[in-house]
Design an enzyme around this catalytic site. Structure first.
Site, PDB file in Angstrom:
ATOM      1  CD  GLU A  89       5.467  -8.359   6.633  1.00 39.21           C
ATOM      2  OE1 GLU A  89       4.771  -7.341   6.785  1.00 39.21           O
ATOM      3  OE2 GLU A  89       6.560  -8.359   6.080  1.00 39.21           O
ATOM      4  CB  CYS A 107      -3.205  -4.995   9.824  1.00 37.55           C
ATOM      5  SG  CYS A 107      -2.807  -4.791   8.075  1.00 37.55           S
ATOM      6  CB  CYS A 114       0.505  -8.862  -3.885  1.00 37.81           C
ATOM      7  SG  CYS A 114      -0.914  -8.049  -4.666  1.00 37.81           S
ATOM      8  CB  CYS A 118       1.524  -1.376  -6.191  1.00 39.78           C
ATOM      9  SG  CYS A 118      -0.208  -1.795  -6.425  1.00 39.78           S
ATOM     10  CB  CYS A 121       3.391  -2.267  -2.582  1.00 33.48           C
ATOM     11  SG  CYS A 121       2.869  -3.598  -1.491  1.00 33.48           S
ATOM     12  CB  CYS A 345       1.879  -3.424   3.016  1.00 34.97           C
ATOM     13  SG  CYS A 345       1.456  -4.577   1.749  1.00 34.97           S
TER      14      CYS A 345
HETATM   15  N1  SAH Z   1      -3.864  -5.187  -1.904  1.00 34.68           N
HETATM   16  C1  SAH Z   1      -4.753  -4.393  -1.130  1.00 34.68           C
HETATM   17  C2  SAH Z   1      -4.587  -4.564   0.366  1.00 34.68           C
HETATM   18  C3  SAH Z   1      -3.188  -4.720   0.877  1.00 34.68           C
HETATM   19  S1  SAH Z   1      -2.142  -3.306   0.684  1.00 34.68           S
HETATM   20  C4  SAH Z   1      -4.631  -2.934  -1.524  1.00 34.68           C
HETATM   21  O1  SAH Z   1      -3.714  -2.586  -2.266  1.00 34.68           O
HETATM   22  O2  SAH Z   1      -5.470  -2.158  -1.092  1.00 34.68           O
HETATM   23  C5  SAH Z   1      -2.790  -2.293   2.000  1.00 34.68           C
HETATM   24  C6  SAH Z   1      -2.488  -0.821   1.837  1.00 34.68           C
HETATM   25  O3  SAH Z   1      -1.083  -0.563   2.014  1.00 34.68           O
HETATM   26  C7  SAH Z   1      -2.864  -0.291   0.467  1.00 34.68           C
HETATM   27  O4  SAH Z   1      -3.625   0.886   0.583  1.00 34.68           O
HETATM   28  C8  SAH Z   1      -1.509  -0.026  -0.120  1.00 34.68           C
HETATM   29  O5  SAH Z   1      -1.576   0.904  -1.149  1.00 34.68           O
HETATM   30  C9  SAH Z   1      -0.719   0.410   1.095  1.00 34.68           C
HETATM   31  N2  SAH Z   1       0.735   0.481   0.872  1.00 34.68           N
HETATM   32  C10 SAH Z   1       1.509  -0.348   0.149  1.00 34.68           C
HETATM   33  N3  SAH Z   1       2.786   0.097   0.111  1.00 34.68           N
HETATM   34  C11 SAH Z   1       2.819   1.254   0.821  1.00 34.68           C
HETATM   35  C12 SAH Z   1       3.843   2.211   1.136  1.00 34.68           C
HETATM   36  N4  SAH Z   1       5.094   2.067   0.706  1.00 34.68           N
HETATM   37  N5  SAH Z   1       3.491   3.287   1.885  1.00 34.68           N
HETATM   38  C13 SAH Z   1       2.222   3.439   2.346  1.00 34.68           C
HETATM   39  N6  SAH Z   1       1.234   2.586   2.084  1.00 34.68           N
HETATM   40  C14 SAH Z   1       1.508   1.498   1.322  1.00 34.68           C
HETATM   41 FE1  SF4 Z   2      -0.665  -5.874  -3.909  1.00 32.30          FE
HETATM   42 FE2  SF4 Z   2       0.803  -4.159  -2.491  1.00 32.30          FE
HETATM   43 FE3  SF4 Z   2      -0.513  -3.312  -4.655  1.00 32.30          FE
HETATM   44 FE4  SF4 Z   2      -1.898  -4.006  -2.417  1.00 32.30          FE
HETATM   45  S1  SF4 Z   2      -0.442  -2.319  -2.640  1.00 32.30           S
HETATM   46  S2  SF4 Z   2      -2.334  -4.562  -4.562  1.00 32.30           S
HETATM   47  S3  SF4 Z   2      -0.579  -5.680  -1.675  1.00 32.30           S
HETATM   48  S4  SF4 Z   2       1.153  -4.813  -4.631  1.00 32.30           S
END
Ligand code: SAH
Ligand code: SF4
Length: 356
Positions: A89, A107, A114, A118, A121, A345
């Site tokens: 995406e 973006c 990944c 997390c 996410c 994301c």
């Molecule tokens: N992996 C990197 C970059 C991609 S994620 C990172 O984690 O920074 C980009 C951003 O989206 C990160 O700050 C992540 O924590 C956020 N993100 C992921 N899931 C989310 C959610 N459910 N609500 C808000 N932000 C989210």
């Molecule tokens: Fe990976 Fe999503 Fe965690 Fe960023 S927020 S490190 S994309 S799992």
């Protein structure tokens, strides 16, 4: 082979070696990165034989758009299919004057899925499939650059070109380090897309060795660190990478980044109701960041279908912001873009994979 996968010096070598004049490389690069053409047929000042030879060897595309969603706020979300059938995406966000500087931001994704996983996410839940190539990253920007140039999207922030690039889509950019740096070099080169490095931000979950390496690259890019918790116990739960690189390692690496680059770091702090949104946690966060040249972006959680991770009520968010401010931390609540189209994301891809 695809053209955007070559570095600019490689394109030069490629084009000049068979006895073509030196300016051929400039012509070719100009067509691809400035005039944003999609086929060799459009490169009318290049000899036909030369174009035919190139088109037989080097493709101009690594991505095919397969699904699109446009939000009421103007955010455009794209799902791209890569050559091997995998999907990623990217999003285009238009900011008008009154929302900070007028800007047009892309973006983009750096990996399919990944590995960091997390729990909150949508991408993390998909698991890791592979790294993107530099060309696949650059092509996400070029795709939107074409749309913006053609004035296909319209708000008053329409500028005709991409002003800002954020590596905040799917994947962990610093886990795909070499490809990331090559993509940035192409995007910032005056003979490439020509974006200022200052307008590029890399977001990381906190890969400490790579943050240190990035500090020494001499690139003027911005760094955003996804912190999300003021202590290791909670951060271990939210961002599993913290077990490998805990807060007491991460923050000194951020300090080194600000010292070496002269740029302040931004910390992303997603607010999850009942998890990390208390005033005590705001105070602890302020204590942690004291003396660091930084800015905190508070991000109300996007709903991803997991009931455990919900955004707090508005009042709680504002109280958290106030507490941070009163404790000397510069912070802003980020207005989430594209909520109505699942633009967070990994969300559009999750939906696509689910339907299939
Ligand atoms: N992996 C990197 C970059 C991609 S994620 C990172 O984690 O920074 C980009 C951003 O989206 C990160 O700050 C992540 O924590 C956020 N993100 C992921 N899931 C989310 C959610 N459910 N609500 C808000 N932000 C989210
Ligand atoms: Fe990976 Fe999503 Fe965690 Fe960023 S927020 S490190 S994309 S799992």
């Amino acid at each position: 082979m695809s053209l955007t996968n070559f570095t600019i010096p490689e394109v030069e070598k490629l084009v000049t070696s068979p006895g073509e004049p030196g300016y051929r490389a400039d012509q070719l690069l100009g067509w691809v990165y400035k005039r944003l053409v999609v086929s060799y047929d459009e490169m009318t000042d290049l000899p036909l034989a030369f174009r035919q030879k190139l088109s037989g060897q080097i493709s101009l595309h690594t991505l095919r758009p397969v699904r699109e969603a446009v939000s009421l706020d103007g955010t455009v979300k794209l799902l791209f299919c890569l050559r091997d059938g995998k999907t990623v995406e990217a999003a285009l966000m238009l900011y008008a004057a009154g929302e900070g500087r007028t800007r047009t931001t892309v973006c983009l994704s750096t990996q399919v899925g990944c590995a960091i996983g997390c729990h909150f996410c949508a991408t993390g839940k998909q698991g890791f499939e592979r790294n993107l190539t530099p060309g696949e990253m650059v092509d996400q920007v070029l795709y939107f650059a074409r749309r913006v140039k053609d004035k296909k999207e319209g708000t008053e922030s329409r500028l005709g070109h991409i002003t800002n690039i954020v590596f905040m889509g799917m994947g962990e950019p610093l886990a795909n380090y070499e490809a990331l740096i090559q993509a940035i070099q192409t995007l910032t080169s005056p003979r490439g897309y020509g974006t200022s490095a200052r307008n590029i931000t890399i977001s990381t979950a906190g890969m400490v060795p790579q943050i240190r390496r990035l500090s020494g690259e001499g690139l003027k890019v911005g760094l955003a660190v996804s912190l999300h918790a003021p202590d290791n116990a909670l951060r271990n739960r939210l961002v599993p990478l913290n077990k490998r690189h805990p807060i007491e390692e991460l923050l000194p690496a951020c300090r080194e980044f600000t010292q070496k680059t002269g740029r302040r770091v931004s910390f992303e702090y997603i607010l999850f109701a009942g998890i990390n949104d208390s005033l005590a946690q705001a105070k602890a966060l302020a204590g942690l960041l004291r003396g660091l040249n930084c800015h905190v972006n508070l991000i109300p959680a996007n709903r991803t279908g997991d009931a455990a991770y919900r955004p707090p009520l508005r009042g709680v968010i504002l109280a958290f912001e106030r507490e941070l401010g009163e404790n000397g931390v510069a912070c802003t609540v980020r207005v989430s873009r594209g909520q109505d189209i699942n633009a967070g994301c990994g969300q559009l891809r999750s939906q696509f994979l689910f339907e299939r």
